[in-house]
Motif scaffolding. Structure first.
Motif, PDB file in Angstrom:
ATOM      1  N   UNK A  19      -6.316   1.433  -2.773  1.00 13.25           N
ATOM      2  CA  UNK A  19      -6.252   0.388  -1.755  1.00 13.25           C
ATOM      3  C   UNK A  19      -6.628  -0.974  -2.342  1.00 13.25           C
ATOM      4  N   UNK A  20      -7.545  -0.989  -3.300  1.00 13.11           N
ATOM      5  CA  UNK A  20      -7.930  -2.263  -3.924  1.00 13.11           C
ATOM      6  C   UNK A  20      -6.777  -2.851  -4.738  1.00 13.11           C
ATOM      7  N   UNK A  21      -6.094  -1.996  -5.506  1.00 14.14           N
ATOM      8  CA  UNK A  21      -4.944  -2.463  -6.286  1.00 14.14           C
ATOM      9  C   UNK A  21      -3.838  -2.948  -5.359  1.00 14.14           C
ATOM     10  N   UNK A  22      -3.592  -2.190  -4.284  1.00 10.56           N
ATOM     11  CA  UNK A  22      -2.557  -2.599  -3.322  1.00 10.56           C
ATOM     12  C   UNK A  22      -2.912  -3.927  -2.677  1.00 10.56           C
ATOM     13  N   UNK A  23      -4.201  -4.155  -2.394  1.00  6.38           N
ATOM     14  CA  UNK A  23      -4.624  -5.425  -1.811  1.00  6.38           C
ATOM     15  C   UNK A  23      -4.357  -6.580  -2.768  1.00  6.38           C
ATOM     16  N   UNK A  54       0.822  -1.215   0.000  1.00  3.65           N
ATOM     17  CA  UNK A  54       0.000   0.000   0.000  1.00  3.65           C
ATOM     18  C   UNK A  54       0.855   1.264   0.000  1.00  3.65           C
ATOM     19  N   UNK A  55       1.950   1.244   0.773  1.00  4.21           N
ATOM     20  CA  UNK A  55       2.791   2.436   0.874  1.00  4.21           C
ATOM     21  C   UNK A  55       3.995   2.398  -0.073  1.00  4.21           C
ATOM     22  N   UNK A  56       4.414   1.190  -0.457  1.00  2.13           N
ATOM     23  CA  UNK A  56       5.607   1.072  -1.276  1.00  2.13           C
ATOM     24  C   UNK A  56       5.357   1.176  -2.770  1.00  2.13           C
ATOM     25  N   UNK A  57       4.262   0.584  -3.255  1.00  2.93           N
ATOM     26  CA  UNK A  57       4.003   0.599  -4.694  1.00  2.93           C
ATOM     27  C   UNK A  57       3.821   2.011  -5.255  1.00  2.93           C
ATOM     28  N   UNK A  58       3.105   2.922  -4.557  1.00  3.32           N
ATOM     29  CA  UNK A  58       3.015   4.291  -5.090  1.00  3.32           C
ATOM     30  C   UNK A  58       4.374   4.983  -5.218  1.00  3.32           C
ATOM     31  N   UNK A  59       5.307   4.654  -4.313  1.00  5.60           N
ATOM     32  CA  UNK A  59       6.643   5.245  -4.415  1.00  5.60           C
ATOM     33  C   UNK A  59       7.344   4.772  -5.680  1.00  5.60           C
ATOM     34  N   UNK A  60       7.215   3.474  -5.978  1.00  9.61           N
ATOM     35  CA  UNK A  60       7.813   2.951  -7.204  1.00  9.61           C
ATOM     36  C   UNK A  60       7.103   3.505  -8.433  1.00  9.61           C
ATOM     37  N   UNK A  61       5.770   3.604  -8.338  1.00 11.83           N
ATOM     38  CA  UNK A  61       5.014   4.127  -9.478  1.00 11.83           C
ATOM     39  C   UNK A  61       5.320   5.599  -9.716  1.00 11.83           C
ATOM     40  N   UNK A  91       5.719   8.223 -12.921  1.00  9.35           N
ATOM     41  CA  UNK A  91       4.620   9.160 -13.023  1.00  9.35           C
ATOM     42  C   UNK A  91       3.231   8.573 -13.089  1.00  9.35           C
ATOM     43  N   UNK A  92       3.025   7.380 -12.535  1.00 10.11           N
ATOM     44  CA  UNK A  92       1.690   6.769 -12.566  1.00 10.11           C
ATOM     45  C   UNK A  92       1.221   6.441 -11.147  1.00 10.11           C
ATOM     46  N   UNK A  93       1.639   7.231 -10.161  1.00  9.79           N
ATOM     47  CA  UNK A  93       1.291   6.927  -8.780  1.00  9.79           C
ATOM     48  C   UNK A  93      -0.202   7.065  -8.518  1.00  9.79           C
ATOM     49  N   UNK A  94      -0.910   7.888  -9.333  1.00  9.66           N
ATOM     50  CA  UNK A  94      -2.344   8.070  -9.128  1.00  9.66           C
ATOM     51  C   UNK A  94      -3.142   6.837  -9.512  1.00  9.66           C
ATOM     52  N   UNK A  95      -2.504   5.914 -10.210  1.00 11.42           N
ATOM     53  CA  UNK A  95      -3.199   4.688 -10.638  1.00 11.42           C
ATOM     54  C   UNK A  95      -3.499   3.770  -9.467  1.00 11.42           C
TER      55      UNK A  95
END
Length: 229
Positions: A83-87, A65-72, A76-80
């Motif tokens: 919580x459902x995607x992270x799950x 949940x917290x790590x994938x947006x940092x990589x994204x 430049x696709x962090x808005x994608x």
């Protein structure tokens, strides 16, 4: 409360099925790396399996949940991410690592003579897996695979901690609206729902176990190889 809980079932089942399918392919790729002992890749696969088995599932969900947006954010696709995607990502990585520990022993449980016979016929690794070793390894893997699916169903209930509106999260919303008057009844309804999901998974796996047993009995002579002397 049941109609309200059922409105969250599509999301719960969606997370479950995505994690089940993605985890299966992750486990398959990881198992190939670990069995063939490909330099660097096999060591990375071992680290991944150790992470999936050692770290609590709820912590793996927080990491996703917290790590994938940092990589994204690097592309430049962090808005994608939500919580459902992270799950889905967190449970897929957990299920893939756990399932790899089911596939690898099943592969090693096949008699060494079957591997040698396939090699003597000039089969490639993937031909050997498809025609000789794979069908026999399925027999050893099915019980463990059924347990892995049931554990995955149990752990889907943890996605509420990262904000996914699954059945468990919906039940907590219902209880809050009722000022927590019906906690026992709500949790009993949840217990029935999860028990039915696990029962359905067990029946499906049991069906494939019986079907595969009949298939093996009919095709044993055709599947098993004996090296020529």
């Amino acid at each position: 409360m049941l109609p309200e809980l059922l409105t969250a079932m599509p999301l719960t089942l969606g997370i479950l099925f995505v994690a089940m399918i993605a985890g299966y392919f992750l486990a398959l790729i990881t198992t190939v790396f670990r069995v063939r002992r490909i330099p660097i890749l096999s060591q990375l696969a071992d680290v991944y399996v150790s992470y999936a088995r050692s770290v609590p599932v709820v912590l793996q969900l927080f990491v996703a949940f917290y790590g994938m947006p940092l990589l994204a954010g690097l592309v430049g696709v962090e808005d994608f991410f939500s919580s459902n995607i992270a799950a889905m990502i967190g449970l897929s990585f957990y299920h893939g690592g756990y399932l790899s520990e089911v596939m690898r022993p099943a592969f090693l449980a096949v008699e060494r003579g079957q591997h040698d016979a396939a090699d003597s016929l000039g089969y490639s690794f993937f031909q050997k897996m498809k025609r000789i070793v794979g069908p026999q390894a399925v027999h050893f893997a099915l019980p463990g695979y059924g347990n892995a699916i049931i554990y995955l169903i149990h752990n889907v209930a943890l996605v509420m901690y990262i904000g996914a509106a699954d059945v468990m999260a919906t039940a907590h919303v219902i209880m809050e609206h009722d000022y927590n008057q019906y906690q026992f009844g709500t949790y009993m309804v949840l217990a029935v729902i999860y028990s039915l999901m696990c029962l359905a998974a067990w029946l499906i796996i049991r069906f494939f176990e019986k079907r595969h047993a009949r298939y093996n009995s009919k095709s044993a002579a055709r599947t098993r190889l004996t090296p020529s002397v």
